[in-house]
Design an enzyme around this catalytic site. Sequence first.
Site, PDB file in Angstrom:
ATOM      1  N   TYR A 165      -1.399   3.362  -0.008  1.00 37.42           N
ATOM      2  CA  TYR A 165      -2.407   2.228  -0.281  1.00 37.42           C
ATOM      3  C   TYR A 165      -2.441   1.593  -1.817  1.00 37.42           C
ATOM      4  O   TYR A 165      -1.972   2.205  -2.687  1.00 37.42           O
ATOM      5  CB  TYR A 165      -3.823   3.100  -0.420  1.00 37.42           C
ATOM      6  CG  TYR A 165      -4.975   2.106  -0.440  1.00 37.42           C
ATOM      7  CD1 TYR A 165      -5.157   1.258   0.729  1.00 37.42           C
ATOM      8  CD2 TYR A 165      -5.800   1.923  -1.599  1.00 37.42           C
ATOM      9  CE1 TYR A 165      -6.420   0.376   0.619  1.00 37.42           C
ATOM     10  CE2 TYR A 165      -6.708   1.120  -1.622  1.00 37.42           C
ATOM     11  CZ  TYR A 165      -7.236   0.122  -0.664  1.00 37.42           C
ATOM     12  OH  TYR A 165      -7.961  -0.627  -0.643  1.00 37.42           O
ATOM     13  N   ASP A 267       2.911   1.266  -8.756  1.00 36.39           N
ATOM     14  CA  ASP A 267       1.586   1.206  -8.684  1.00 36.39           C
ATOM     15  C   ASP A 267       0.910   2.330  -9.452  1.00 36.39           C
ATOM     16  O   ASP A 267       0.979   3.574  -8.954  1.00 36.39           O
ATOM     17  CB  ASP A 267       1.226   1.124  -7.283  1.00 36.39           C
ATOM     18  CG  ASP A 267      -0.515   0.977  -7.035  1.00 36.39           C
ATOM     19  OD1 ASP A 267      -1.196   1.290  -8.132  1.00 36.39           O
ATOM     20  OD2 ASP A 267      -0.805   0.571  -6.079  1.00 36.39           O
ATOM     21  N   LYS A 295      -8.460   1.168 -12.568  1.00 39.78           N
ATOM     22  CA  LYS A 295      -9.147   2.368 -12.658  1.00 39.78           C
ATOM     23  C   LYS A 295      -9.517   2.857 -14.028  1.00 39.78           C
ATOM     24  O   LYS A 295     -10.016   2.378 -14.878  1.00 39.78           O
ATOM     25  CB  LYS A 295      -8.652   3.568 -11.762  1.00 39.78           C
ATOM     26  CG  LYS A 295      -8.841   3.130 -10.421  1.00 39.78           C
ATOM     27  CD  LYS A 295      -8.543   4.364  -9.390  1.00 39.78           C
ATOM     28  CE  LYS A 295      -8.212   3.865  -7.918  1.00 39.78           C
ATOM     29  NZ  LYS A 295      -9.540   3.586  -7.120  1.00 39.78           N
TER      30      LYS A 295
END
Length: 455
Positions: A165, A267, A295
């Site tokens: 993801y 990522d 985040k």
Amino acid sequence: MTVTAIDSVTARARALFAAEHADLLRRTPASKAMFERASRSMPLGVASSFQAGSPYPIYLASGRGAQVWDVDGTAYIDYHNGFGTMAVGHAHPAIVEALARTAQRGTHFAVTTETAVALAEELCRRFRLDLVRFTNSGTEATMDAIRVARGVTGRDVVCKIEGSYHGHHDTVMFSVVPGDALLRDGTAANSTPMSKGIPAEMAKWTVAVPFNDLGAVEALFSERGGEIACLIIEPVMMNIGVVLPADGYLAGLRELCTRFGVVLIFDEVKCGATIAAGGAIERFGVQPDLACFAKAIGGGLPLGAFGGREDLMGEIGKGIAQQGTFNGNPLAAAAGLAALTEVLTPAAYVRFAELGSRLADGCRKAIEAAGIAAHVVDLGCKGCVSYRTAPLTNYRDFLDTNADLFDASWAWLVNRGIFMTPGNEEQWTLSVQHDEADIDHFVDAFGGFCEAVGR
Ligand code: PMP
């Protein structure tokens, strides 16, 4: 009707889940009422589909330190931590002070402030990047990094990892949750998007390879290297629990990408500033060409960033677009700068390692004592229990985990004051405000679960 035989542990897990879930529903009437109200203005009654629950989610009212309170007034120790955002813990004084100070001086100009410059400098230092740009989310960070890779190479195809993801923009919405049936047909696994509304033609721009398989990457690059702009990868897969890269895997990818002129993108939306001060880049000692963040770097504010090599990032503004009204927003920049320079200091990572080991050791002992098919992964701030004896090496292994055990453990823990991510694809996140008592509470509750469900 076909009756599938299930083992006794799974049968107990299902019964336990039913009982615990009924308890959960009994003690959360205010969440139910909030759901009914919210459903009148938002699909599924939530702001993002990842926040939905069945039949309704637990709605939170507040958080302080390692704790959160739901709208029924029940306190929990937070191991969900905003899907890994709140490594600083809730309402940390340094973050609150930075936000209050900034709010007094104007919250948005769409002009770069000194705080944003200082944050860019800190990101470059931590993650060994030449240049960085801000975004507002992880999705935007991966979208823009891919844009830069395509713009610089003049190639259009993106290589990603099966079952990974990277956010919700079209290019990366292929091979996210392929499922058994799709995987049996290799082409469907790659070409079925995670959402309706993505043109079928988009499938031709994304190709997926399994995690931890250098041979698959080498074969693909040998055949189609000239078409592939980038390989985007989460260096530790964290959307199926926590899956570690095999020894030499990341270094091998580095070598293959260099050899074939493919831009290597890490990522680090979940890894960055959590599994080490310098994320996976530091922990595994492999430098990508570009890296994406969000985040934890924002200390709880919506902040994303991406950056890397000067010769790639330097093309921004010379034909490659990268923009956004809120990029570098003063509040987000102030929270991010305070998080990275005042809270997530080198000492914080020593602390994460101590607390993470205490939690992982406690869970391991409980699993062994009860004889449950499960294992624990510990990366300090991040970790998980996966319900399968052998560690996972890729997404296909994840399909082999026992989801009934996870569901039962989630309901059991949440009823005993542990707020955890709902869904076995997630993991726990510790904060600097957790302490030994918080860890021991988790271990005790988890031990009780293992006993209840085990042999
Ligand atoms: N990449 C990874 C690895 C993620 O885990 C996520 C979010 N879970 C994203 C990208 C997307 O980030 P956001 O939700 O901030 O858009």
